[in-house]
Design a protein around this motif. Structure first.
Motif, PDB file in Angstrom:
ATOM      1  N   UNK A  61      22.648  15.647  -1.200  1.00  0.00           N
ATOM      2  CA  UNK A  61      24.159  16.362  -0.857  1.00  0.00           C
ATOM      3  C   UNK A  61      23.990  17.253   0.081  1.00  0.00           C
ATOM      4  N   UNK A  62      24.936  17.225   1.441  1.00  0.00           N
ATOM      5  CA  UNK A  62      25.005  18.173   2.380  1.00  0.00           C
ATOM      6  C   UNK A  62      25.593  19.371   2.300  1.00  0.00           C
ATOM      7  N   UNK A  63      25.104  20.523   2.495  1.00  0.00           N
ATOM      8  CA  UNK A  63      25.858  21.779   2.297  1.00  0.00           C
ATOM      9  C   UNK A  63      26.038  22.211   3.573  1.00  0.00           C
ATOM     10  N   UNK A  64      26.267  21.416   4.664  1.00  0.00           N
ATOM     11  CA  UNK A  64      26.847  21.824   6.127  1.00  0.00           C
ATOM     12  C   UNK A  64      28.143  21.763   5.976  1.00  0.00           C
ATOM     13  N   UNK A  65      28.809  22.917   6.853  1.00  0.00           N
ATOM     14  CA  UNK A  65      30.077  22.878   6.982  1.00  0.00           C
ATOM     15  C   UNK A  65      30.662  21.584   7.786  1.00  0.00           C
ATOM     16  N   UNK A  66      31.760  21.118   7.227  1.00  0.00           N
ATOM     17  CA  UNK A  66      32.296  19.830   7.681  1.00  0.00           C
ATOM     18  C   UNK A  66      33.852  19.992   8.349  1.00  0.00           C
ATOM     19  N   UNK A  67      34.114  19.195   9.201  1.00  0.00           N
ATOM     20  CA  UNK A  67      35.385  19.324  10.143  1.00  0.00           C
ATOM     21  C   UNK A  67      36.306  18.204   9.425  1.00  0.00           C
ATOM     22  N   UNK A  68      37.585  18.138   9.389  1.00  0.00           N
ATOM     23  CA  UNK A  68      38.556  17.129   8.950  1.00  0.00           C
ATOM     24  C   UNK A  68      39.708  17.237   9.396  1.00  0.00           C
ATOM     25  N   UNK A  69      39.990  16.149  10.309  1.00  0.00           N
ATOM     26  CA  UNK A  69      41.076  16.099  11.088  1.00  0.00           C
ATOM     27  C   UNK A  69      42.082  15.344  10.369  1.00  0.00           C
ATOM     28  N   UNK A  70      42.977  15.521   9.725  1.00  0.00           N
ATOM     29  CA  UNK A  70      43.929  14.412   8.889  1.00  0.00           C
ATOM     30  C   UNK A  70      44.927  13.936  10.016  1.00  0.00           C
ATOM     31  N   UNK A  71      45.264  12.522   9.443  1.00  0.00           N
ATOM     32  CA  UNK A  71      46.224  11.816  10.190  1.00  0.00           C
ATOM     33  C   UNK A  71      47.627  12.630  10.081  1.00  0.00           C
ATOM     34  N   UNK A  72      48.038  12.056  11.116  1.00  0.00           N
ATOM     35  CA  UNK A  72      49.443  12.847  11.391  1.00  0.00           C
ATOM     36  C   UNK A  72      50.441  12.224  10.432  1.00  0.00           C
ATOM     37  N   UNK A  73      51.110  12.879   9.468  1.00  0.00           N
ATOM     38  CA  UNK A  73      51.756  12.370   8.344  1.00  0.00           C
ATOM     39  C   UNK A  73      53.253  12.839   8.759  1.00  0.00           C
ATOM     40  N   UNK A  74      54.168  11.875   8.196  1.00  0.00           N
ATOM     41  CA  UNK A  74      55.904  12.059   8.408  1.00  0.00           C
ATOM     42  C   UNK A  74      56.230  12.632   6.932  1.00  0.00           C
ATOM     43  N   UNK A  75      56.716  13.758   7.300  1.00  0.00           N
ATOM     44  CA  UNK A  75      57.269  14.687   5.906  1.00  0.00           C
ATOM     45  C   UNK A  75      58.456  15.149   6.331  1.00  0.00           C
ATOM     46  N   UNK A  76      59.239  15.614   5.291  1.00  0.00           N
ATOM     47  CA  UNK A  76      60.488  16.269   5.230  1.00  0.00           C
ATOM     48  C   UNK A  76      60.255  17.706   5.296  1.00  0.00           C
ATOM     49  N   UNK A  77      60.840  18.714   5.977  1.00  0.00           N
ATOM     50  CA  UNK A  77      60.653  20.203   5.920  1.00  0.00           C
ATOM     51  C   UNK A  77      61.701  20.386   4.955  1.00  0.00           C
TER      52      UNK A  77
END
Length: 286
Positions: free
Chosen positions: A90-106
Motif C-alpha cells: 500500500x502506497x503512503x504517498x500523496x495522490x491527486x484526484x480530479x473528479x469528473x464534472x458533475x451536473x448538480x442543483x445548487x
C-alpha cells in the motif's frame, strides 16, 4: 484487531546473505559431491527467499498469516519476515484526484457543473485494507457524494431579485466552500483510513441549458448596479452645481428654469453617449 499496528521485521541483509550461501553452496556441492542431502540446503534457500521484502520510501507492507492480520511494515529498507505471510503493498504517498464534472442543483435549484480536486493519502493501512472493499474506489465515490451535498447547501451566486442575503456562495466564497468540502470529505473518508490534505473546487459553471440565460441575468444585474452608481453621482453633481450657482449669484433661476437645468444635467451625466452641445444665440426663453 481494529486498528493498524507496527511490525519490526528482521534484518533482510543477513537473511539475504544466508540465502546466497545456501543456494550457491547447494548447487556447487551437488555438482561436486552428488549428495542428495545438499537438496535440503537448496530447499531451505527456497523457503528463505519469499520472506525477503523491500519497502521503498512512503510505501508499506500489510502482513497476513492465513487471514490473521499481523502488522504493517512502514520502515524503509530490506527486511525478512515469515515466508508464509501474505504481503500487500500500500502506497503512503500523496495522490491527486480530479473528479469528473458533475451536473448538480445548487441551493436555488439551478443546475450547475462542478468538479473537485482532492489531495489525499493513506494514514491507516488496516482500515484501508479491511474496513472498505477498495479504498481507491471508495475515495472516488465518496468525493462525488460530498460534492453533490456541498453544491446543494449553497447558491451559485447572489441575486438581489431573489431576496437572498447569503454570505457564502459557490462562486465567490472559495475559501469557505473549500473548508466545508474538506470537513465533509474527512468525515466520509475516515472509515477508510484516508487523510485529506487538500480539497477545493476545480471547475464551476452553470449547466449548458441555462448558461446563456444566467449570463444575461448577471449582465443585467451589473448594468443596474452601474446605473445606480451613475444616478447617485449625477444627483450629487447637480445639487452641487445649483448650490454653487446660487451661492456665487452667477444667475438667478426660477423654479421652471431650475427644473430645466436639472433635466439637462441629468440627461448629460446619465447618458451612455457623449452630449452634443447646442449654442443658444438668443435669450433663455427663445
Amino acid at each position: 484487531m481494529t486498528q493498524e499496528k507496527g511490525l519490526n521485521p528482521s534484518n533482510g541483509y543477513v537473511m539475504l546473505f544466508i540465502f546466497l550461501i545456501l543456494f550457491i553452496g547447494s548447487i556447487i556441492g551437488f555438482a561436486m559431491f552428488k549428495s542428495v542431502w545438499l537438496g535440503l540446503s537448496f530447499l531451505a534457500a527456497l523457503i528463505i527467499l519469499p520472506g525477503l521484502i523491500l519497502v521503498n520510501p512512503n510505501e508499506s507492507r500489510v502482513l497476513l498469516l492465513f487471514g490473521d492480520y499481523k502488522g504493517t511494515v512502514k520502515k524503509n529498507g530490506l527486511f525478512w519476515v515469515n515466508p508464509f505471510y501474505t504481503k500487500k503493498k500500500i502506497s503512503l504517498r500523496a495522490r491527486n484526484f480530479d473528479s469528473e464534472r458533475l451536473k448538480v442543483n445548487d441551493k436555488l435549484g439551478n443546475p450547475v457543473m462542478i468538479s473537485t480536486i482532492l489531495v489525499w493519502r493513506v494514514m491507516d493501512t488496516y482500515k484501508a485494507s479491511f474496513d472498505v472493499n477498495n479504498f481507491e474506489n471508495f475515495v472516488v465515490v465518496q468525493t462525488d457524494a460530498a460534492v453533490r451535498k456541498l453544491a446543494s447547501l449553497y447558491p451559485y451566486d447572489n441575486f438581489a431579485d431573489e431576496g437572498l442575503d447569503e454570505d457564502i456562495t459557490l462562486r465567490s466564497s472559495v475559501n469557505e466552500v473549500s473548508e466545508a468540502l474538506e470537513k465533509e470529505l474527512e468525515e466520509r473518508l475516515f472509515i477508510a483510513g484516508i487523510e485529506v490534505l487538500e480539497a477545493r473546487i476545480g471547475y464551476l459553471a452553470y449547466a449548458n441549458e441555462i448558461a446563456s440565460a444566467m449570463l444575461k441575468r448577471q449582465q443585467a444585474t451589473a448594468i443596474v448596479a452601474a446605473r445606480h452608481k451613475i444616478v447617485e453621482g449625477a444627483v450629487g453633481m447637480v445639487e452641487m452645481a445649483l448650490n454653487e450657482l446660487s451661492r456665487k449669484e452667477i444667475v438667478n433661476l426660477d423654479d421652471e428654469r431650475r427644473a430645466a437645468m436639472v433635466s439637462n444635467l441629468m440627461v448629460i451625466l446619465c447618458g451612455d453617449k457623449d452630449a452634443t452641445p447646442v449654442v443658444n444665440a438668443g435669450t433663455l426663453n427663445h
